[in-house]
Design an enzyme around this catalytic site. Structure first.
Site, PDB file in Angstrom:
ATOM      1  CD  GLN A  78      -2.395  10.020  -7.502  1.00 55.86           C
ATOM      2  OE1 GLN A  78      -3.250   9.247  -7.096  1.00 55.86           O
ATOM      3  NE2 GLN A  78      -1.105   9.744  -7.472  1.00 55.86           N
ATOM      4  CD  GLU A  88      -2.639  11.097  -3.213  1.00 54.12           C
ATOM      5  OE1 GLU A  88      -2.112   9.991  -3.481  1.00 54.12           O
ATOM      6  OE2 GLU A  88      -3.463  11.248  -2.298  1.00 54.12           O
ATOM      7  CD  GLU A 115       1.002   7.285  -6.022  1.00 55.81           C
ATOM      8  OE1 GLU A 115       0.060   7.918  -5.525  1.00 55.81           O
ATOM      9  OE2 GLU A 115       1.733   6.542  -5.350  1.00 55.81           O
ATOM     10  CG  ASP A 175       1.679   9.677  -2.343  1.00 55.54           C
ATOM     11  OD1 ASP A 175       0.716   9.819  -3.116  1.00 55.54           O
ATOM     12  OD2 ASP A 175       1.951   8.603  -1.769  1.00 55.54           O
ATOM     13  CG  HIS A 211       1.043   2.773  -4.739  1.00 55.68           C
ATOM     14  ND1 HIS A 211       1.166   2.265  -3.462  1.00 55.68           N
ATOM     15  CD2 HIS A 211       0.226   3.850  -4.637  1.00 55.68           C
ATOM     16  CE1 HIS A 211       0.435   2.984  -2.635  1.00 55.68           C
ATOM     17  NE2 HIS A 211      -0.147   3.947  -3.313  1.00 55.68           N
ATOM     18  NE  ARG A 212       2.218   4.753  -0.737  1.00 56.41           N
ATOM     19  CZ  ARG A 212       1.748   4.433   0.448  1.00 56.41           C
ATOM     20  NH1 ARG A 212       2.583   4.071   1.401  1.00 56.41           N
ATOM     21  NH2 ARG A 212       0.456   4.484   0.720  1.00 56.41           N
ATOM     22  CG  HIS A 238       1.585   7.879   1.886  1.00 56.89           C
ATOM     23  ND1 HIS A 238       1.017   7.750   3.137  1.00 56.89           N
ATOM     24  CD2 HIS A 238       0.583   7.610   1.001  1.00 56.89           C
ATOM     25  CE1 HIS A 238      -0.244   7.410   3.015  1.00 56.89           C
ATOM     26  NE2 HIS A 238      -0.542   7.312   1.733  1.00 56.89           N
TER      27      HIS A 238
END
Ligand code: G3P
Ligand code: CA
Length: 286
Positions: A181, A150, A68, A70, A41-42, A83
């Protein structure tokens, strides 16, 4: 790859049933653990400044299956890995990404904040790290890496889905290893209309007890292969309902080993974590 995973998930479920019937519960639990997607995540953002190339690399080294990313978009139309809509939290700058040119973003320090906030993980090599563009991420990790991307705040960045797809195609990213996503159903619908071969995951945020109806599941299955709910509000019934529908379920963001184990026992097919090393240990039965 995801189709194969789905097949393997079904096989794991079958093994579980057979295992329980035959008294082989331990073996089946091991099968379940093996198949869980480990999403950095990130990047490995518990260990290094989020959304930097260093953090993404660390995620790979710590056995994350997916990086991941963003996305935000600059004033001059470049997709960058960040993010927040504002640069304030994760750089030494201030203001909205949409008001920065890429050149201005590149002048920011995206690492020093981490050393100040998390002295136990601080490293001098984080000082002065740059905010990467999506293009730089693809250049560094290549077409065969697995990306979980994302679209953030798509309502303020019209065209971001088209630009994402342009880069995916330019860098010949393996679409079997790509997941897109979003919390925005509209953004996912745009992606689906642009290229129905891209696998999509509908993110879901909850602020209270989580429920999902059959109607919601059917609607999501029209365009997505999975859902990404906030893990805090999940229960076994929810997880089982989603899994039995054939959708993947990848809760975010799970940083505690006991909670990872519980979610796996409930049947999740993957999860987002800032500590891919911890999820790797759980998958190894440690
Ligand atoms: O994308 C899964 C999870 O990252 C969603 O929450 O706010 O961390 O992007 P957020
Ligand atoms: Ca995210």
């Amino acid at each position: 790859m995801l189709k194969k995973k789905k097949w393997l998930s079904s096989l794991a479920a079958l093994v579980m049933v057979v295992g329980v019937t035959a008294g082989g519960e331990v073996a089946s639990a091991k099968e379940k653990h093996k198949e869980i997607l480990n999403v950095s995540h990130r990047g490995a953002s518990g260990h290094a400044p989020e959304h930097t190339l260093v953090s993404y690399k660390m995620g790979e080294q710590m056995h994350g299956d997916y990086i991941e990313v963003d996305l935000q978009m600059t004033k001059d139309g470049h997709l960058i890995a960040m993010h927040d809509e504002k640069v304030d939290r994760t750089t030494d700058g201030t203001g909205y990404v949409k008001d920065f040119t890429l050149k201005e973003v590149k002048e920011l320090d995206a690492g020093s904040w981490f050393n100040e906030k998390y002295p136990q993980y601080a490293d001098s090599k984080y000082i002065g790290l740059e905010v990467p563009t999506l293009e730089e991420v693809f250049q560094k990790f290549g077409k065969n890496a697995s990306y979980y991307i994302e679209t953030k705040s798509p309502e303020i960045y019209p065209g971001m889905e088209k630009e994402l797809l342009r880069l995916v195609n330019e860098y010949r990213i393996d679409k079997d290893k790509l997941l897109v996503q979003s919390f925005s159903q509209q953004s996912l619908q745009i992606m689906h209309d642009l290229d129905p071969t891209v696998n999509l995951v509908q993110l879901i945020s909850y602020r209270s007890y989580a429920e999902i109806t059959d109607e919601q599941i059917d609607a999501i299955k029209e365009y997505a292969v999975g859902v990404g709910p906030n893990h805090t509000y999940l229960n076994e019934e929810y997880v089982q309902k989603v899994v039995n529908s054939g959708l993947e379920i990848h809760p975010y963001t799970v940083n505690d080993k006991e909670r990872m184990k519980q979610l796996i026992d409930w049947g999740v097919t993957g999860m987002f974590t800032n500590f891919p090393d911890l999820l790797h240990e759980v998958k190894k039965g440690k």
